[in-house]
Design an enzyme around this catalytic site. Structure first.
Site, PDB file in Angstrom:
ATOM      1  N   CYS A 115       0.818  -1.232   0.000  1.00 52.61           N
ATOM      2  CA  CYS A 115       0.000   0.000   0.000  1.00 52.61           C
ATOM      3  C   CYS A 115       0.847   1.274   0.000  1.00 52.61           C
ATOM      4  O   CYS A 115       0.317   2.364  -0.213  1.00 52.61           O
ATOM      5  CB  CYS A 115      -0.967  -0.006   1.169  1.00 52.61           C
ATOM      6  SG  CYS A 115      -2.026  -1.462   1.213  1.00 52.61           S
ATOM      7  N   HIS A 248      -3.089   7.131   2.213  1.00 53.03           N
ATOM      8  CA  HIS A 248      -3.539   5.825   1.725  1.00 53.03           C
ATOM      9  C   HIS A 248      -4.937   5.563   2.281  1.00 53.03           C
ATOM     10  O   HIS A 248      -5.213   5.811   3.458  1.00 53.03           O
ATOM     11  CB  HIS A 248      -2.567   4.746   2.193  1.00 53.03           C
ATOM     12  CG  HIS A 248      -3.091   3.359   2.026  1.00 53.03           C
ATOM     13  ND1 HIS A 248      -3.634   2.913   0.839  1.00 53.03           N
ATOM     14  CD2 HIS A 248      -3.187   2.314   2.890  1.00 53.03           C
ATOM     15  CE1 HIS A 248      -4.023   1.664   0.992  1.00 53.03           C
ATOM     16  NE2 HIS A 248      -3.772   1.276   2.231  1.00 53.03           N
ATOM     17  N   ASN A 278     -10.175  -0.235   0.030  1.00 51.59           N
ATOM     18  CA  ASN A 278      -8.714  -0.128   0.033  1.00 51.59           C
ATOM     19  C   ASN A 278      -8.186  -0.736  -1.269  1.00 51.59           C
ATOM     20  O   ASN A 278      -8.267  -1.943  -1.465  1.00 51.59           O
ATOM     21  CB  ASN A 278      -8.181  -0.877   1.252  1.00 51.59           C
ATOM     22  CG  ASN A 278      -6.669  -0.837   1.371  1.00 51.59           C
ATOM     23  OD1 ASN A 278      -5.971  -0.457   0.435  1.00 51.59           O
ATOM     24  ND2 ASN A 278      -6.162  -1.241   2.513  1.00 51.59           N
TER      25      ASN A 278
HETATM   26  N1  ACO Z   1     -18.765  -8.306   9.362  1.00 52.75           N
HETATM   27  C1  ACO Z   1     -19.291  -8.560  10.547  1.00 52.75           C
HETATM   28  N2  ACO Z   1     -18.570  -8.969  11.604  1.00 52.75           N
HETATM   29  C2  ACO Z   1     -17.242  -9.093  11.430  1.00 52.75           C
HETATM   30  C3  ACO Z   1     -16.630  -8.845  10.193  1.00 52.75           C
HETATM   31  C4  ACO Z   1     -17.444  -8.424   9.125  1.00 52.75           C
HETATM   32  N3  ACO Z   1     -16.937  -8.143   7.905  1.00 52.75           N
HETATM   33  N4  ACO Z   1     -15.299  -9.057  10.327  1.00 52.75           N
HETATM   34  C5  ACO Z   1     -15.082  -9.425  11.600  1.00 52.75           C
HETATM   35  N5  ACO Z   1     -16.248  -9.447  12.262  1.00 52.75           N
HETATM   36  C6  ACO Z   1     -16.483  -9.788  13.674  1.00 52.75           C
HETATM   37  C7  ACO Z   1     -15.418 -10.703  14.240  1.00 52.75           C
HETATM   38  O1  ACO Z   1     -15.727 -12.055  13.928  1.00 52.75           O
HETATM   39  C8  ACO Z   1     -15.523 -10.418  15.715  1.00 52.75           C
HETATM   40  O2  ACO Z   1     -16.639 -11.088  16.229  1.00 52.75           O
HETATM   41  P1  ACO Z   1     -16.588 -11.700  17.736  1.00 52.75           P
HETATM   42  O3  ACO Z   1     -16.413 -10.516  18.630  1.00 52.75           O
HETATM   43  O4  ACO Z   1     -17.919 -12.358  17.833  1.00 52.75           O
HETATM   44  O5  ACO Z   1     -15.417 -12.618  17.726  1.00 52.75           O
HETATM   45  C9  ACO Z   1     -15.856  -8.914  15.747  1.00 52.75           C
HETATM   46  O6  ACO Z   1     -16.386  -8.589  14.446  1.00 52.75           O
HETATM   47  C10 ACO Z   1     -14.680  -8.041  16.042  1.00 52.75           C
HETATM   48  O7  ACO Z   1     -13.588  -8.460  15.197  1.00 52.75           O
HETATM   49  P2  ACO Z   1     -12.233  -7.687  15.192  1.00 52.75           P
HETATM   50  O8  ACO Z   1     -11.335  -8.260  14.142  1.00 52.75           O
HETATM   51  O9  ACO Z   1     -11.712  -7.594  16.607  1.00 52.75           O
HETATM   52  O10 ACO Z   1     -12.743  -6.257  14.715  1.00 52.75           O
HETATM   53  P3  ACO Z   1     -12.051  -4.869  14.853  1.00 52.75           P
HETATM   54  O11 ACO Z   1     -12.869  -3.988  15.680  1.00 52.75           O
HETATM   55  O12 ACO Z   1     -10.569  -4.972  15.110  1.00 52.75           O
HETATM   56  O13 ACO Z   1     -12.185  -4.337  13.354  1.00 52.75           O
HETATM   57  C11 ACO Z   1     -10.891  -4.054  11.370  1.00 52.75           C
HETATM   58  C12 ACO Z   1     -11.552  -5.064  12.299  1.00 52.75           C
HETATM   59  C13 ACO Z   1     -11.948  -3.202  10.725  1.00 52.75           C
HETATM   60  C14 ACO Z   1     -10.151  -4.833  10.277  1.00 52.75           C
HETATM   61  C15 ACO Z   1      -9.927  -3.187  12.199  1.00 52.75           C
HETATM   62  O14 ACO Z   1      -9.043  -3.978  12.953  1.00 52.75           O
HETATM   63  C16 ACO Z   1      -9.151  -2.279  11.347  1.00 52.75           C
HETATM   64  O15 ACO Z   1      -9.673  -1.336  10.805  1.00 52.75           O
HETATM   65  N6  ACO Z   1      -7.832  -2.511  11.197  1.00 52.75           N
HETATM   66  C17 ACO Z   1      -7.033  -1.778  10.285  1.00 52.75           C
HETATM   67  C18 ACO Z   1      -6.677  -2.709   9.215  1.00 52.75           C
HETATM   68  C19 ACO Z   1      -6.796  -2.137   7.847  1.00 52.75           C
HETATM   69  O16 ACO Z   1      -7.391  -1.126   7.574  1.00 52.75           O
HETATM   70  N7  ACO Z   1      -6.186  -2.876   6.971  1.00 52.75           N
HETATM   71  C20 ACO Z   1      -6.160  -2.538   5.621  1.00 52.75           C
HETATM   72  C21 ACO Z   1      -4.991  -3.162   5.027  1.00 52.75           C
HETATM   73  S1  ACO Z   1      -3.554  -2.578   5.750  1.00 52.75           S
HETATM   74  C22 ACO Z   1      -3.172  -1.218   5.007  1.00 52.75           C
HETATM   75  O17 ACO Z   1      -3.689  -0.901   3.983  1.00 52.75           O
HETATM   76  C23 ACO Z   1      -2.140  -0.439   5.620  1.00 52.75           C
END
Ligand code: ACO
Length: 321
Positions: A115, A248, A278
């Protein structure tokens, strides 16, 4: 003094938008509410199975070359940032060169910094131009990330989209790119990676994107803030003299947290993640081109482009548009 100046921008998104509700309709166990609340994403574009990164790159490049008011034959350097190239080789850049009908023998190569790829590519092209070795570079970010997503992993497949963005960067006696900063720390590679591949139908390792979302989130906010300060300090330009921050486009919450740390209000942040998801290396030039074409980004303004991605890599480019 030779500067490298953006002469024109272009971008391309394949097909129709695929909304969060469309993903639910396709059987993914998610909801518009969950995705939008956590990431700001409402829709993304997904390329048809036979569409490749070089095709997306071509469409974006044609628009950028037209906006720059030059001809493909004027381009003497092509750098394509991509993690989803058409082939292992030849490079996507040489495929793009052929599609554009460029036969002048200028250099063309791919660059892989996930990215952060576009920031790396732009900073690299700037060095070629400032050294005097090249006059006009086509710098592209192009991705078909949908190919490396595990559509059974709802934690990652809802986050990404396909697309391409391009700029023509040319030698000029006026600025131009003011400062660049590129970084990497390979010790963080396990938190975002594709630890395998598919070769002629046989799978080695795990060929899909894997991510520790929370670790990525914290890392991204820290380094995006640090590198923005670094690049503005390098140029002697205070942060409040930057007209637009174009980060990004991974997640609106990463952008908001970075903006808060830097004291940059969201009104000065270009955000297209809601419509594009993304798109990895394509996300910065896509956002830039949209803001140019809708009239927000104007000639003479100062822009801070910055990215963070797998590797981990991060970097920023400060420029006068
Ligand atoms: N829909 C519904 N529920 C979901 C989904 C979905 N798509 N994905 C995960 N869940 C659920 C999980 O199963 C979990 O359920 P549980 O509590 O029953 O176990 C719950 O949601 C929470 O899951 P987490 O993974 O802890 O969710 P979090 O609040 O961390 O959010 C996210 C996840 C959005 C990916 C967050 O961590 C984030 O924004 N991280 C940044 C990563 C990013 O943007 N990456 C892009 C690529 S990297 C880059 O470009 C630099």
């Amino acid at each position: 003094m030779i500067y490298a100046r953006v002469a024109g921008t272009g971008s391309y998104l394949p097909g129709e938008p695929v909304t969060n509700d469309d993903l639910v309709a396709r059987g993914i166990d998610t909801s518009d509410e969950w995705i939008a609340e956590r990431t700001g994403i409402r829709a993304r574009h997904l390329a048809a199975p036979d569409v490749t990164a070089s095709q997306l790159a071509y469409e974006a490049s044609v628009r950028a070359i037209e906006a720059a008011g030059c001809q493909p034959s004027d381009i003497d350097l092509i750098i394509v940032a991509t993690s989803t190239p058409d082939y292992i080789f030849p490079s996507t850049a040489t495929l793009l060169q052929a599609r554009l009908g460029i036969t002048n023998g200028g250099a063309a190569f791919d660059l892989q910094a996930v990215c952060t790829g576009f920031a790396y590519a732009l900073a690299t092209a700037e060095k070629f131009i400032r050294s005097g070795s090249n006059k006009r570079a086509l710098v592209v970010g192009a991705e078909v990330f949908s190919r490396i997503l595990d559509w059974n992993d709802r934690g990652t497949c809802v986050l990404f989209g396909d697309g391409a963005g391009a700029v023509v960067l040319e030698a000029s006696d006026k600025p131009g790119i003011l400062a660049t900063a590129l970084h990497a720390d390979g010790s963080h590679n396990p938190i975002l990676c594709v630890p395998g591949q598919i070769n002629r139908g046989s799978v080695t390792g795990d060929p899909f994107l894997r991510m520790d979302g929370q670790a990525v989130f914290k890392f991204a906010v820290r380094v995006l803030s640090e590198v923005a300060r670094e690049v503005t300090a390098q140029a002697g330009v205070p942060l409040d003299a930057v007209d637009w921050l174009i980060p990004h486009q991974a997640n609106i919450r990463i952008m908001q947290a970075t903006g808060r740390r830097l004291g940059v209000p969201m009104e000065k942040v270009i955000a297209t993640v809601a419509q594009h998801g993304n798109t990895s290396a394509a996300s910065i030039p896509l956002a830039l081109d949209h803001a140019v074409r809708d009239g927000r980004v104007q000639r003479g303004q100062r822009l801070l482009l910055e990215g963070v991605g797998g590797g981990f890599t991060w970097g920023a480019v400060l420029l006068e548009f």
